[in-house]
Design a protein around this motif. Sequence first.
Motif, PDB file in Angstrom:
ATOM      1  N   SER A  68      45.677  39.733  47.399  1.00  0.00           N
ATOM      2  CA  SER A  68      46.211  38.367  47.399  1.00  0.00           C
ATOM      3  C   SER A  68      46.911  38.057  46.086  1.00  0.00           C
ATOM      4  CB  SER A  68      45.086  37.353  47.625  1.00  0.00           C
ATOM      5  OG  SER A  68      44.524  37.525  48.895  1.00  0.00           O
ATOM      6  N   SER A  69      46.289  38.433  44.998  1.00  0.00           N
ATOM      7  CA  SER A  69      46.895  38.205  43.687  1.00  0.00           C
ATOM      8  C   SER A  69      48.191  38.999  43.548  1.00  0.00           C
ATOM      9  CB  SER A  69      45.902  38.590  42.590  1.00  0.00           C
ATOM     10  OG  SER A  69      46.413  38.264  41.332  1.00  0.00           O
ATOM     11  N   ALA A  70      48.208  40.195  44.106  1.00  0.00           N
ATOM     12  CA  ALA A  70      49.414  41.030  44.040  1.00  0.00           C
ATOM     13  C   ALA A  70      50.550  40.424  44.861  1.00  0.00           C
ATOM     14  CB  ALA A  70      49.101  42.432  44.539  1.00  0.00           C
ATOM     15  N   PHE A  71      50.230  39.876  46.027  1.00  0.00           N
ATOM     16  CA  PHE A  71      51.270  39.244  46.835  1.00  0.00           C
ATOM     17  C   PHE A  71      51.834  38.013  46.136  1.00  0.00           C
ATOM     18  CE2 PHE A  71      48.947  41.272  50.535  1.00  0.00           C
ATOM     19  CZ  PHE A  71      49.846  42.316  50.637  1.00  0.00           C
ATOM     20  N   ILE A  72      50.967  37.261  45.477  1.00  0.00           N
ATOM     21  CA  ILE A  72      51.436  36.094  44.729  1.00  0.00           C
ATOM     22  C   ILE A  72      52.324  36.545  43.570  1.00  0.00           C
ATOM     23  CG2 ILE A  72      50.702  34.165  43.274  1.00  0.00           C
ATOM     24  CD1 ILE A  72      48.172  34.032  45.098  1.00  0.00           C
ATOM     25  N   ALA A  73      51.919  37.620  42.902  1.00  0.00           N
ATOM     26  CA  ALA A  73      52.731  38.150  41.806  1.00  0.00           C
ATOM     27  C   ALA A  73      54.109  38.590  42.319  1.00  0.00           C
ATOM     28  CB  ALA A  73      52.020  39.318  41.132  1.00  0.00           C
ATOM     29  N   THR A  74      54.138  39.171  43.506  1.00  0.00           N
ATOM     30  CA  THR A  74      55.411  39.584  44.109  1.00  0.00           C
ATOM     31  C   THR A  74      56.280  38.366  44.403  1.00  0.00           C
ATOM     32  OG1 THR A  74      54.334  41.498  45.087  1.00  0.00           O
ATOM     33  CG2 THR A  74      56.454  40.888  45.991  1.00  0.00           C
ATOM     34  N   LEU A  75      55.681  37.304  44.926  1.00  0.00           N
ATOM     35  CA  LEU A  75      56.432  36.071  45.188  1.00  0.00           C
ATOM     36  C   LEU A  75      56.962  35.469  43.894  1.00  0.00           C
ATOM     37  CD1 LEU A  75      54.190  34.397  47.909  1.00  0.00           C
ATOM     38  CD2 LEU A  75      56.445  35.427  48.227  1.00  0.00           C
ATOM     39  N   GLN A  76      56.144  35.503  42.852  1.00  0.00           N
ATOM     40  CA  GLN A  76      56.610  34.973  41.574  1.00  0.00           C
ATOM     41  C   GLN A  76      57.774  35.807  41.033  1.00  0.00           C
ATOM     42  OE1 GLN A  76      53.390  34.238  38.839  1.00  0.00           O
ATOM     43  NE2 GLN A  76      52.804  32.394  39.944  1.00  0.00           N
ATOM     44  N   ALA A  77      57.708  37.108  41.221  1.00  0.00           N
ATOM     45  CA  ALA A  77      58.824  37.967  40.800  1.00  0.00           C
ATOM     46  C   ALA A  77      60.108  37.583  41.541  1.00  0.00           C
ATOM     47  CB  ALA A  77      58.483  39.434  41.047  1.00  0.00           C
ATOM     48  N   GLN A  78      59.993  37.336  42.848  1.00  0.00           N
ATOM     49  CA  GLN A  78      61.164  36.935  43.631  1.00  0.00           C
ATOM     50  C   GLN A  78      61.743  35.619  43.130  1.00  0.00           C
ATOM     51  OE1 GLN A  78      59.433  36.821  47.531  1.00  0.00           O
ATOM     52  NE2 GLN A  78      60.336  38.781  48.100  1.00  0.00           N
ATOM     53  N   CYS A  79      60.888  34.652  42.882  1.00  0.00           N
ATOM     54  CA  CYS A  79      61.353  33.330  42.428  1.00  0.00           C
ATOM     55  C   CYS A  79      62.000  33.423  41.050  1.00  0.00           C
ATOM     56  CB  CYS A  79      60.202  32.336  42.403  1.00  0.00           C
ATOM     57  SG  CYS A  79      59.583  31.898  44.033  1.00  0.00           S
ATOM     58  N   HIS A  80      61.367  34.154  40.133  1.00  0.00           N
ATOM     59  CA  HIS A  80      61.944  34.281  38.794  1.00  0.00           C
ATOM     60  C   HIS A  80      63.290  34.992  38.845  1.00  0.00           C
ATOM     61  CE1 HIS A  80      58.984  32.522  36.128  1.00  0.00           C
ATOM     62  NE2 HIS A  80      58.026  33.079  36.855  1.00  0.00           N
ATOM     63  N   ARG A  81      63.413  35.988  39.701  1.00  0.00           N
ATOM     64  CA  ARG A  81      64.695  36.677  39.847  1.00  0.00           C
ATOM     65  C   ARG A  81      65.762  35.706  40.353  1.00  0.00           C
ATOM     66  NH1 ARG A  81      66.668  38.888  44.723  1.00  0.00           N
ATOM     67  NH2 ARG A  81      68.696  39.747  44.303  1.00  0.00           N
ATOM     68  N   ALA A  82      65.415  34.918  41.352  1.00  0.00           N
ATOM     69  CA  ALA A  82      66.379  33.966  41.920  1.00  0.00           C
ATOM     70  C   ALA A  82      66.802  32.920  40.897  1.00  0.00           C
ATOM     71  CB  ALA A  82      65.778  33.289  43.145  1.00  0.00           C
ATOM     72  N   LEU A  83      65.899  32.578  39.983  1.00  0.00           N
ATOM     73  CA  LEU A  83      66.212  31.587  38.959  1.00  0.00           C
ATOM     74  C   LEU A  83      66.882  32.203  37.733  1.00  0.00           C
ATOM     75  CD1 LEU A  83      62.952  29.469  39.201  1.00  0.00           C
ATOM     76  CD2 LEU A  83      65.225  28.829  40.001  1.00  0.00           C
ATOM     77  N   GLY A  84      67.017  33.530  37.721  1.00  0.00           N
ATOM     78  CA  GLY A  84      67.682  34.185  36.605  1.00  0.00           C
ATOM     79  C   GLY A  84      66.762  34.561  35.465  1.00  0.00           C
ATOM     80  N   HIS A  85      65.465  34.494  35.679  1.00  0.00           N
ATOM     81  CA  HIS A  85      64.479  34.877  34.654  1.00  0.00           C
ATOM     82  C   HIS A  85      64.111  36.344  34.863  1.00  0.00           C
ATOM     83  CE1 HIS A  85      63.192  30.409  35.186  1.00  0.00           C
ATOM     84  NE2 HIS A  85      64.318  30.507  34.488  1.00  0.00           N
ATOM     85  N   TYR A  86      65.017  37.230  34.511  1.00  0.00           N
ATOM     86  CA  TYR A  86      64.878  38.633  34.885  1.00  0.00           C
ATOM     87  C   TYR A  86      63.740  39.344  34.161  1.00  0.00           C
ATOM     88  CZ  TYR A  86      69.320  37.645  37.056  1.00  0.00           C
ATOM     89  OH  TYR A  86      70.308  37.091  37.822  1.00  0.00           O
ATOM     90  N   GLY A  87      63.554  39.067  32.888  1.00  0.00           N
ATOM     91  CA  GLY A  87      62.449  39.688  32.159  1.00  0.00           C
ATOM     92  C   GLY A  87      61.106  39.306  32.740  1.00  0.00           C
ATOM     93  N   LEU A 100      48.472  46.212  43.250  1.00  0.00           N
ATOM     94  CA  LEU A 100      48.600  46.805  44.584  1.00  0.00           C
ATOM     95  C   LEU A 100      48.179  48.271  44.622  1.00  0.00           C
ATOM     96  CD1 LEU A 100      51.928  45.305  45.937  1.00  0.00           C
ATOM     97  CD2 LEU A 100      49.651  45.002  46.882  1.00  0.00           C
ATOM     98  N   ALA A 101      48.364  48.982  43.532  1.00  0.00           N
ATOM     99  CA  ALA A 101      48.050  50.414  43.527  1.00  0.00           C
ATOM    100  C   ALA A 101      46.620  50.684  44.007  1.00  0.00           C
ATOM    101  CB  ALA A 101      48.297  51.006  42.148  1.00  0.00           C
ATOM    102  N   PRO A 102      45.604  49.980  43.490  1.00  0.00           N
ATOM    103  CA  PRO A 102      44.254  50.251  43.993  1.00  0.00           C
ATOM    104  C   PRO A 102      43.911  49.478  45.271  1.00  0.00           C
ATOM    105  CG  PRO A 102      44.112  48.814  42.083  1.00  0.00           C
ATOM    106  CD  PRO A 102      45.559  49.166  42.263  1.00  0.00           C
ATOM    107  N   ALA A 103      44.488  48.295  45.450  1.00  0.00           N
ATOM    108  CA  ALA A 103      44.072  47.424  46.548  1.00  0.00           C
ATOM    109  C   ALA A 103      44.806  47.702  47.854  1.00  0.00           C
ATOM    110  CB  ALA A 103      44.279  45.959  46.157  1.00  0.00           C
TER     111      ALA A 103
END
Length: 143
Positions: A68-87, A100-103
């Motif tokens: 669940s935490s990994a999916f949220i992290a993935t969503l945050q990555a998508q949102c930051h990318r869309a907003l131009g916060h690439y780092g 995600l690697a272990p879970a």
Amino acid sequence: MARVCDTQPWVCSWLRPITSITCLLELCRFSIMAWISSVEVWVRFASALTSAAQAQDIITRFELDGASSAFIATLQAQCHRALGHYGTALDWCERAASLLAPANPAWLPLVHLHQAHVWLDLGQAARCSQALTAAQNLPARHA
């Protein structure tokens, strides 16, 4: 059949400037609509980012790290990318991959795809290609 401008030249003398002005006004209107649309998209992504942060707070508060935490992290990555916060987007991709690697390693290619999108947005074709290659080269149990 004769055109209006051929039979009544005075019509064309005032019609041409009006046509030009109309075209310029339409172009201006389209530009404003595109700007408003981009602002609306930005607001939607900012709202989604706020929701993802709230979900991450709940997960952290109840110590529910994992998929669940990994999916949220993935969503945050998508949102930051869309907003131009690439780092920040790349940081969230790294966090998602480490969770995600272990879970749930079957979702790792998705994280690599998001990393590839970020690198592509930044004009880093070689790094984009590396991320896509990493996604393709995962062991069968991860794909």
